[in-house]
Design a protein around this motif. Structure first.
Motif, PDB file in Angstrom:
ATOM      1  N   THR A 149      -5.491  43.925  23.847  1.00 38.01           N
ATOM      2  CA  THR A 149      -6.442  44.066  22.745  1.00 38.01           C
ATOM      3  C   THR A 149      -6.327  42.788  21.941  1.00 38.01           C
ATOM      4  OG1 THR A 149      -6.201  46.449  22.683  1.00 38.01           O
ATOM      5  CG2 THR A 149      -7.005  45.422  20.671  1.00 38.01           C
ATOM      6  N   CYS A 150      -7.360  41.959  21.959  1.00 35.84           N
ATOM      7  CA  CYS A 150      -7.295  40.733  21.164  1.00 35.84           C
ATOM      8  C   CYS A 150      -8.672  40.250  20.763  1.00 35.84           C
ATOM      9  CB  CYS A 150      -6.524  39.638  21.884  1.00 35.84           C
ATOM     10  SG  CYS A 150      -7.143  39.214  23.484  1.00 35.84           S
ATOM     11  N   TRP A 151      -8.688  39.503  19.668  1.00 38.27           N
ATOM     12  CA  TRP A 151      -9.914  38.893  19.144  1.00 38.27           C
ATOM     13  C   TRP A 151      -9.801  37.394  19.394  1.00 38.27           C
ATOM     14  CZ3 TRP A 151      -7.666  43.188  17.374  1.00 38.27           C
ATOM     15  CH2 TRP A 151      -8.486  44.286  17.090  1.00 38.27           C
ATOM     16  N   PHE A 207      -4.966  60.256  10.929  1.00 41.78           N
ATOM     17  CA  PHE A 207      -4.066  59.388  11.691  1.00 41.78           C
ATOM     18  C   PHE A 207      -3.927  58.051  10.979  1.00 41.78           C
ATOM     19  CE2 PHE A 207      -5.423  62.256  15.151  1.00 41.78           C
ATOM     20  CZ  PHE A 207      -4.159  62.618  15.607  1.00 41.78           C
ATOM     21  N   PRO A 208      -2.797  57.334  11.230  1.00 43.78           N
ATOM     22  CA  PRO A 208      -2.659  56.004  10.616  1.00 43.78           C
ATOM     23  C   PRO A 208      -3.791  55.091  11.070  1.00 43.78           C
ATOM     24  CG  PRO A 208      -0.765  56.526  12.048  1.00 43.78           C
ATOM     25  CD  PRO A 208      -1.662  57.712  12.063  1.00 43.78           C
ATOM     26  N   LYS A 209      -4.116  54.119  10.247  1.00 43.34           N
ATOM     27  CA  LYS A 209      -5.303  53.283  10.496  1.00 43.34           C
ATOM     28  C   LYS A 209      -5.032  52.058  11.368  1.00 43.34           C
ATOM     29  CE  LYS A 209      -8.162  55.655   7.794  1.00 43.34           C
ATOM     30  NZ  LYS A 209      -7.790  56.947   8.377  1.00 43.34           N
ATOM     31  N   GLY A 210      -3.850  51.982  11.973  1.00 43.87           N
ATOM     32  CA  GLY A 210      -3.566  50.860  12.887  1.00 43.87           C
ATOM     33  C   GLY A 210      -3.314  49.543  12.196  1.00 43.87           C
ATOM     34  N   ARG A 211      -2.921  49.600  10.907  1.00 40.43           N
ATOM     35  CA  ARG A 211      -2.679  48.341  10.166  1.00 40.43           C
ATOM     36  C   ARG A 211      -1.237  47.895  10.312  1.00 40.43           C
ATOM     37  NH1 ARG A 211      -5.606  50.759   5.733  1.00 40.43           N
ATOM     38  NH2 ARG A 211      -7.765  50.116   5.957  1.00 40.43           N
ATOM     39  N   PRO A 212      -0.995  46.650  10.740  1.00 38.83           N
ATOM     40  CA  PRO A 212       0.390  46.169  10.778  1.00 38.83           C
ATOM     41  C   PRO A 212       0.868  45.857   9.369  1.00 38.83           C
ATOM     42  CG  PRO A 212      -1.119  44.542  11.736  1.00 38.83           C
ATOM     43  CD  PRO A 212      -1.967  45.661  11.196  1.00 38.83           C
ATOM     44  N   ARG A 213       2.175  45.883   9.184  1.00 37.91           N
ATOM     45  CA  ARG A 213       2.712  45.542   7.868  1.00 37.91           C
ATOM     46  C   ARG A 213       2.638  44.026   7.662  1.00 37.91           C
ATOM     47  NH1 ARG A 213       7.738  47.820   8.649  1.00 37.91           N
ATOM     48  NH2 ARG A 213       7.132  49.938   9.139  1.00 37.91           N
ATOM     49  N   GLU A 225      -4.690  41.034   8.577  1.00 35.30           N
ATOM     50  CA  GLU A 225      -6.084  41.562   8.569  1.00 35.30           C
ATOM     51  C   GLU A 225      -6.751  41.431   9.929  1.00 35.30           C
ATOM     52  OE1 GLU A 225      -6.383  38.555   5.784  1.00 35.30           O
ATOM     53  OE2 GLU A 225      -4.667  39.859   5.448  1.00 35.30           O
ATOM     54  N   MET A 226      -6.237  40.527  10.792  1.00 39.04           N
ATOM     55  CA  MET A 226      -6.867  40.358  12.101  1.00 39.04           C
ATOM     56  C   MET A 226      -6.040  40.977  13.233  1.00 39.04           C
ATOM     57  SD  MET A 226      -9.876  39.295  12.125  1.00 39.04           S
ATOM     58  CE  MET A 226      -9.943  39.293  13.907  1.00 39.04           C
ATOM     59  N   CYS A 227      -4.969  41.694  12.886  1.00 40.22           N
ATOM     60  CA  CYS A 227      -4.147  42.302  13.939  1.00 40.22           C
ATOM     61  C   CYS A 227      -4.132  43.820  13.794  1.00 40.22           C
ATOM     62  CB  CYS A 227      -2.725  41.752  13.888  1.00 40.22           C
ATOM     63  SG  CYS A 227      -2.661  40.019  14.403  1.00 40.22           S
ATOM     64  N   VAL A 228      -3.765  44.503  14.867  1.00 41.69           N
ATOM     65  CA  VAL A 228      -3.641  45.964  14.819  1.00 41.69           C
ATOM     66  C   VAL A 228      -2.281  46.383  15.371  1.00 41.69           C
ATOM     67  CG1 VAL A 228      -6.100  46.592  14.961  1.00 41.69           C
ATOM     68  CG2 VAL A 228      -4.815  46.146  17.058  1.00 41.69           C
ATOM     69  N   SER A 229      -1.881  47.584  15.024  1.00 45.23           N
ATOM     70  CA  SER A 229      -0.658  48.166  15.565  1.00 45.23           C
ATOM     71  C   SER A 229      -0.994  49.621  15.899  1.00 45.23           C
ATOM     72  CB  SER A 229       0.448  48.098  14.516  1.00 45.23           C
ATOM     73  OG  SER A 229       1.483  48.995  14.860  1.00 45.23           O
ATOM     74  N   PHE A 230      -0.949  49.960  17.176  1.00 44.95           N
ATOM     75  CA  PHE A 230      -1.354  51.309  17.584  1.00 44.95           C
ATOM     76  C   PHE A 230      -0.179  52.217  17.940  1.00 44.95           C
ATOM     77  CE2 PHE A 230      -5.593  49.317  18.908  1.00 44.95           C
ATOM     78  CZ  PHE A 230      -6.267  49.829  17.797  1.00 44.95           C
ATOM     79  N   SER A 231       1.071  51.677  17.927  1.00 48.42           N
ATOM     80  CA  SER A 231       2.164  52.521  18.413  1.00 48.42           C
ATOM     81  C   SER A 231       2.424  53.703  17.467  1.00 48.42           C
ATOM     82  CB  SER A 231       3.426  51.689  18.645  1.00 48.42           C
ATOM     83  OG  SER A 231       3.854  51.151  17.426  1.00 48.42           O
ATOM     84  N   GLY A 232       2.183  53.501  16.167  1.00 49.51           N
ATOM     85  CA  GLY A 232       2.406  54.589  15.214  1.00 49.51           C
ATOM     86  C   GLY A 232       1.434  55.744  15.396  1.00 49.51           C
ATOM     87  N   LEU A 233       0.308  55.428  16.011  1.00 50.91           N
ATOM     88  CA  LEU A 233      -0.747  56.421  16.200  1.00 50.91           C
ATOM     89  C   LEU A 233      -0.309  57.525  17.176  1.00 50.91           C
ATOM     90  CD1 LEU A 233      -3.578  56.345  15.007  1.00 50.91           C
ATOM     91  CD2 LEU A 233      -4.352  55.123  17.019  1.00 50.91           C
ATOM     92  N   ASP A 271     -15.306  43.202  11.716  1.00 50.88           N
ATOM     93  CA  ASP A 271     -15.976  43.013  10.437  1.00 50.88           C
ATOM     94  C   ASP A 271     -15.323  41.866   9.656  1.00 50.88           C
ATOM     95  OD1 ASP A 271     -17.782  43.802   8.311  1.00 50.88           O
ATOM     96  OD2 ASP A 271     -16.011  44.600   7.298  1.00 50.88           O
ATOM     97  N   THR A 272     -13.984  41.859   9.627  1.00 46.19           N
ATOM     98  CA  THR A 272     -13.252  40.801   8.913  1.00 46.19           C
ATOM     99  C   THR A 272     -13.600  39.427   9.488  1.00 46.19           C
ATOM    100  OG1 THR A 272     -11.442  42.320   8.493  1.00 46.19           O
ATOM    101  CG2 THR A 272     -10.915  39.984   8.314  1.00 46.19           C
TER     102      THR A 272
END
Ligand code: KG4
Ligand code: ZN
Length: 354
Positions: A149-151, A207-213, A225-233, A271-272
């Motif tokens: 998953t990458c932009w 569910f968590p919104k996939g935002r990394p810290r 703002e340009m990365c995601v984290s899905f493991s918490g989901l 969007d960002t």
């Protein structure tokens, strides 16, 4: 760029699809054969590398022959052989790369090594009515598959810079893991897409919104703002199911809420990136780009920013060889003697050659 009308035979074996295709001029698909191993891996709930490579070995010759037989051209008409050399499973990649090297040497044809992720981006250009890749930029690309998953910032065709990515699970992996927890089978993306459509509401579970810290060292040069984290989901889903074992009729609502969290995170990062106003187009490739809800939300976000949305035809979204032959056909990839010296690169990154 050269190779504009060249007929290229593409070969792809990076994961669990054995594929071959013939493409003219990077755009016109004369044949595209994909042998999917999904039934072989279903019992294990994921791809088993040893089974995948053995199956590639059994199928590769027949798949190449079928791709050639579906066209009216002969081997003499083929101008080059293109092949994926990374990223992917080493033991799977090596089957395709060895077959391609052998064919190219035996036939005296050039060999072109292709990056699988860059090829997913090219898949949006394989339709007869698609834009010319040289006219689509500057372009933002989103690659969403089972492994990635990458932009990507694509200022012009063939130039890539990763500007965002997942810090852990890929979007497809997040779908696959959720489907396993919900007892819906493998692969999870298509089944969650289907089951979620039966839900009356998509906000029954949060569910968590996939935002990394921010400050997470895995971010490197990239911004949170340009990365995601899905493991918490998937962990949140696991705890939810433990705490509230669902009745069968509640499964669609859980699937819809989970899908909404993944799709929301993906669309939010688009969007960002689009907010800067730099891009003319958003290209989306990879198996997850088949997702109905994602397609709906991507249409909204691109309309809001007045950019073109470029999606691959459904048959070209998953792993296939037309995208490999196609990208090689517009002048990208490793060529010449360097191609014959290529080894597989399982962790090959976008925009890199090794
Ligand atoms: O691109 P792909 O065929 O192979 C890789 O390179 O990984 O992507 C496969 C992934 C799987 O995780 C699968 O669950 C997901 O794409 N997928 C979907 C859908 N169809 C396939 N995810 C969400 N919605 C779908 N409709
Ligand atoms: Zn892929």
């Amino acid at each position: 760029m050269g190779r504009m009308n060249t007929l290229i035979l593409g070969i792809e074996t990076s994961c669990d699809e054995t594929a071959a295709a013939v493409v003219r001029g990077g755009r016109e698909v004369l044949s595209s054969v994909v042998y999917s191993q999904i039934p072989l891996h279903q019992a294990y709930g994921g791809v088993v590398p040893e089974i995948a490579s053995r199956s590639h070995l059994e199928k590769i010759t027949g798949v190449i022959q079928e791709a050639m037989a579906k066209t009216s051209i002969g081997w003499a008409d083929i101008g080059a052989i293109a092949v994926t050399y990374g990223p992917g499973l080493a033991s799977s990649l090596i089957v395709g790369l060895s077959a391609a090297k052998g064919l190219a040497l035996a036939l005296g044809k050039p060999l072109i090594g292709v990056n699988h992720l860059e090829a997913h981006i090219h898949s949006v250009f394989l339709k007869p009515d698609a834009l010319d890749p040289h006219e689509a930029g500057p372009m933002l690309a989103l690659v969403v598959s089972g492994g990635h998953t990458c932009w990507v910032d694509v200022p012009q065709a063939g130039r890539y810079r990763v500007i965002g990515q997942t810090l852990d699970d890929a979007a497809g992996e997040a779908f696959d893991k959720a489907a396993k927890l919900l007892g819906l089978g493998y692969p999870g993306g298509p089944v969650i897409d289907r089951v979620a459509k039966q839900a009356v509401r998509a906000d029954a579970v949060t569910f968590p919104k996939g935002r990394p810290r921010p400050g997470n060292p895995a971010l490197g040069e990239m911004t949170a703002e340009m990365c995601v984290s899905f493991s918490g989901l998937k962990t949140a889903l696991m705890y939810h199911l433990r705490k509230h074992p669902p009745a069968p009729e509640q499964i669609p609502e859980i699937a819809a809420a989970y899908q909404e969290a993944i799709v929301g995170a993906l669309v939010d990062r688009c969007d960002t990136a689009l907010r800067g106003g730099r891009y003319c187009s958003l290209a989306v490739g990879g198996g997850v780009s088949l997702n109905g809800r994602l397609r709906e939300r991507l249409a909204e976000v691109t309309a809001a920013h007045n950019v073109r949305l470029l999606l691959a035809a459904p048959k070209d979204c998953g792993d296939n060889a037309a995208m490999i032959a196609g990208l090689a056909g517009v002048g990208c990839g490793v060529t010449g003697d360097a191609a014959f010296r290529l080894d597989v690169v399982p962790a090959l990154e976008i925009g890199k050659k090794s």
